[in-house]
Design an enzyme around this catalytic site. Structure first.
Site, mmCIF file in Angstrom:
data_model
loop_
_atom_site.group_PDB
_atom_site.id
_atom_site.type_symbol
_atom_site.label_atom_id
_atom_site.label_comp_id
_atom_site.label_asym_id
_atom_site.label_seq_id
_atom_site.Cartn_x
_atom_site.Cartn_y
_atom_site.Cartn_z
ATOM 1 N N TYR A 61 -6.877 7.356 1.682
ATOM 2 C CA TYR A 61 -7.771 8.343 2.295
ATOM 3 C C TYR A 61 -7.652 8.362 3.812
ATOM 4 O O TYR A 61 -8.279 9.182 4.461
ATOM 5 C CB TYR A 61 -9.229 8.037 1.915
ATOM 6 C CG TYR A 61 -9.625 6.633 2.306
ATOM 7 C CD1 TYR A 61 -10.049 6.343 3.600
ATOM 8 C CD2 TYR A 61 -9.532 5.587 1.396
ATOM 9 C CE1 TYR A 61 -10.372 5.054 3.974
ATOM 10 C CE2 TYR A 61 -9.853 4.295 1.754
ATOM 11 C CZ TYR A 61 -10.271 4.036 3.043
ATOM 12 O OH TYR A 61 -10.578 2.753 3.416
ATOM 13 N N GLY A 62 -6.848 7.459 4.397
ATOM 14 C CA GLY A 62 -6.827 7.315 5.852
ATOM 15 C C GLY A 62 -5.436 7.312 6.451
ATOM 16 O O GLY A 62 -4.654 8.240 6.253
ATOM 17 N N THR A 63 -5.126 6.251 7.177
ATOM 18 C CA THR A 63 -3.903 6.205 7.979
ATOM 19 C C THR A 63 -2.623 6.108 7.173
ATOM 20 O O THR A 63 -1.542 6.291 7.726
ATOM 21 C CB THR A 63 -3.944 5.039 8.996
ATOM 22 O OG1 THR A 63 -3.954 3.797 8.290
ATOM 23 C CG2 THR A 63 -5.159 5.151 9.912
ATOM 24 N N LEU A 64 -2.709 5.839 5.877
ATOM 25 C CA LEU A 64 -1.494 5.780 5.040
ATOM 26 C C LEU A 64 -1.086 7.149 4.502
ATOM 27 O O LEU A 64 -0.001 7.305 3.950
ATOM 28 C CB LEU A 64 -1.700 4.821 3.859
ATOM 29 C CG LEU A 64 -1.730 3.337 4.216
ATOM 30 C CD1 LEU A 64 -2.142 2.507 3.004
ATOM 31 C CD2 LEU A 64 -0.395 2.875 4.757
ATOM 32 N N GLU A 114 -3.750 -3.938 4.950
ATOM 33 C CA GLU A 114 -5.194 -3.721 4.859
ATOM 34 C C GLU A 114 -6.023 -4.989 5.063
ATOM 35 O O GLU A 114 -7.250 -4.938 5.062
ATOM 36 C CB GLU A 114 -5.551 -3.076 3.514
ATOM 37 C CG GLU A 114 -4.846 -1.756 3.263
ATOM 38 C CD GLU A 114 -5.273 -0.619 4.190
ATOM 39 O OE1 GLU A 114 -6.040 -0.856 5.137
ATOM 40 O OE2 GLU A 114 -4.835 0.515 3.966
#
Length: 179
Positions: free
Chosen positions: A17-20, A93
């Site tokens: 849902y983010g930086t990946l 993470e």
């Protein structure tokens, strides 16, 4: 792409849902995993349940395992990931050092026509429970449903961050400060 056929070679379904996500600061890890056949992109997905998504220190996005009303369905991407790939994502993470924890999440595919596909069980990286509620309060109990390019402008890569404190120490300082 049929998820069940992907599972023959990929062990885990991971919701990003983010930086990946594609086009975001840490997607190079996913590209490397895809290149080495340790991950496959499965499409755009949306959470079934509503959660808070907030940013913490250095603009790092955190999904908080605090479902309930007033939260948002979270937009992201689904990947099939091998055990080797999963270990690399877990390392990024900070699973073993208390940054995030990988837990189950229920998703539906976001169709191009605006519809939704069937239910999929996957895993997501949630802010560690030791600070999730404090992170929610620090953000004024206001989150968002999608980590966008605008939000990513605030993100500071690991190499560019202060070396004086650990990221967990930065999180503790962030949640103890006023917004």
């Amino acid at each position: 792409m049929e998820i069940s056929s992907t599972l023959e070679t990929k062990q885990s379904l991971i919701f990003s849902y983010g930086t990946l996500k594609r086009g975001f600061p840490n997607h190079n890890l996913m590209q490397n995993l895809i290149s080495s056949n340790d991950a496959v992109y499965l499409g755009k997905y949306l959470t079934v349940d509503e959660f808070p998504l907030v940013c913490g220190p250095y603009g790092v996005p955190f999904l908080l395992n605090l479902p309930g009303p007033g939260r948002h369905r979270i937009h992201g991407e689904l990947y099939g990931v091998s055990d080797r790939g999963l270990a690399r994502i877990d390392d990024l993470e900070g699973i073993t050092i208390g940054h995030y924890e990988r837990l189950p999440i229920r998703l539906v595919e976001e169709k191009n026509d605006g519809g939704e596909g069937g239910l999929v069980e996957a895993e997501a990286y949630y802010a560690h429970r030791s600070f999730a509620e404090e992170m929610w309060r620090r953000n004024g109990m206001v989150g968002f449903g999608k980590y966008t390019e605008e939000k990513a402008k605030e993100y500071l890569r690991r190499d560019d961050r202060s070396k004086e404190r650990s990221f967990l120490e930065e999180i503790r300082l962030f949640v103890s400060s006023s917004s």
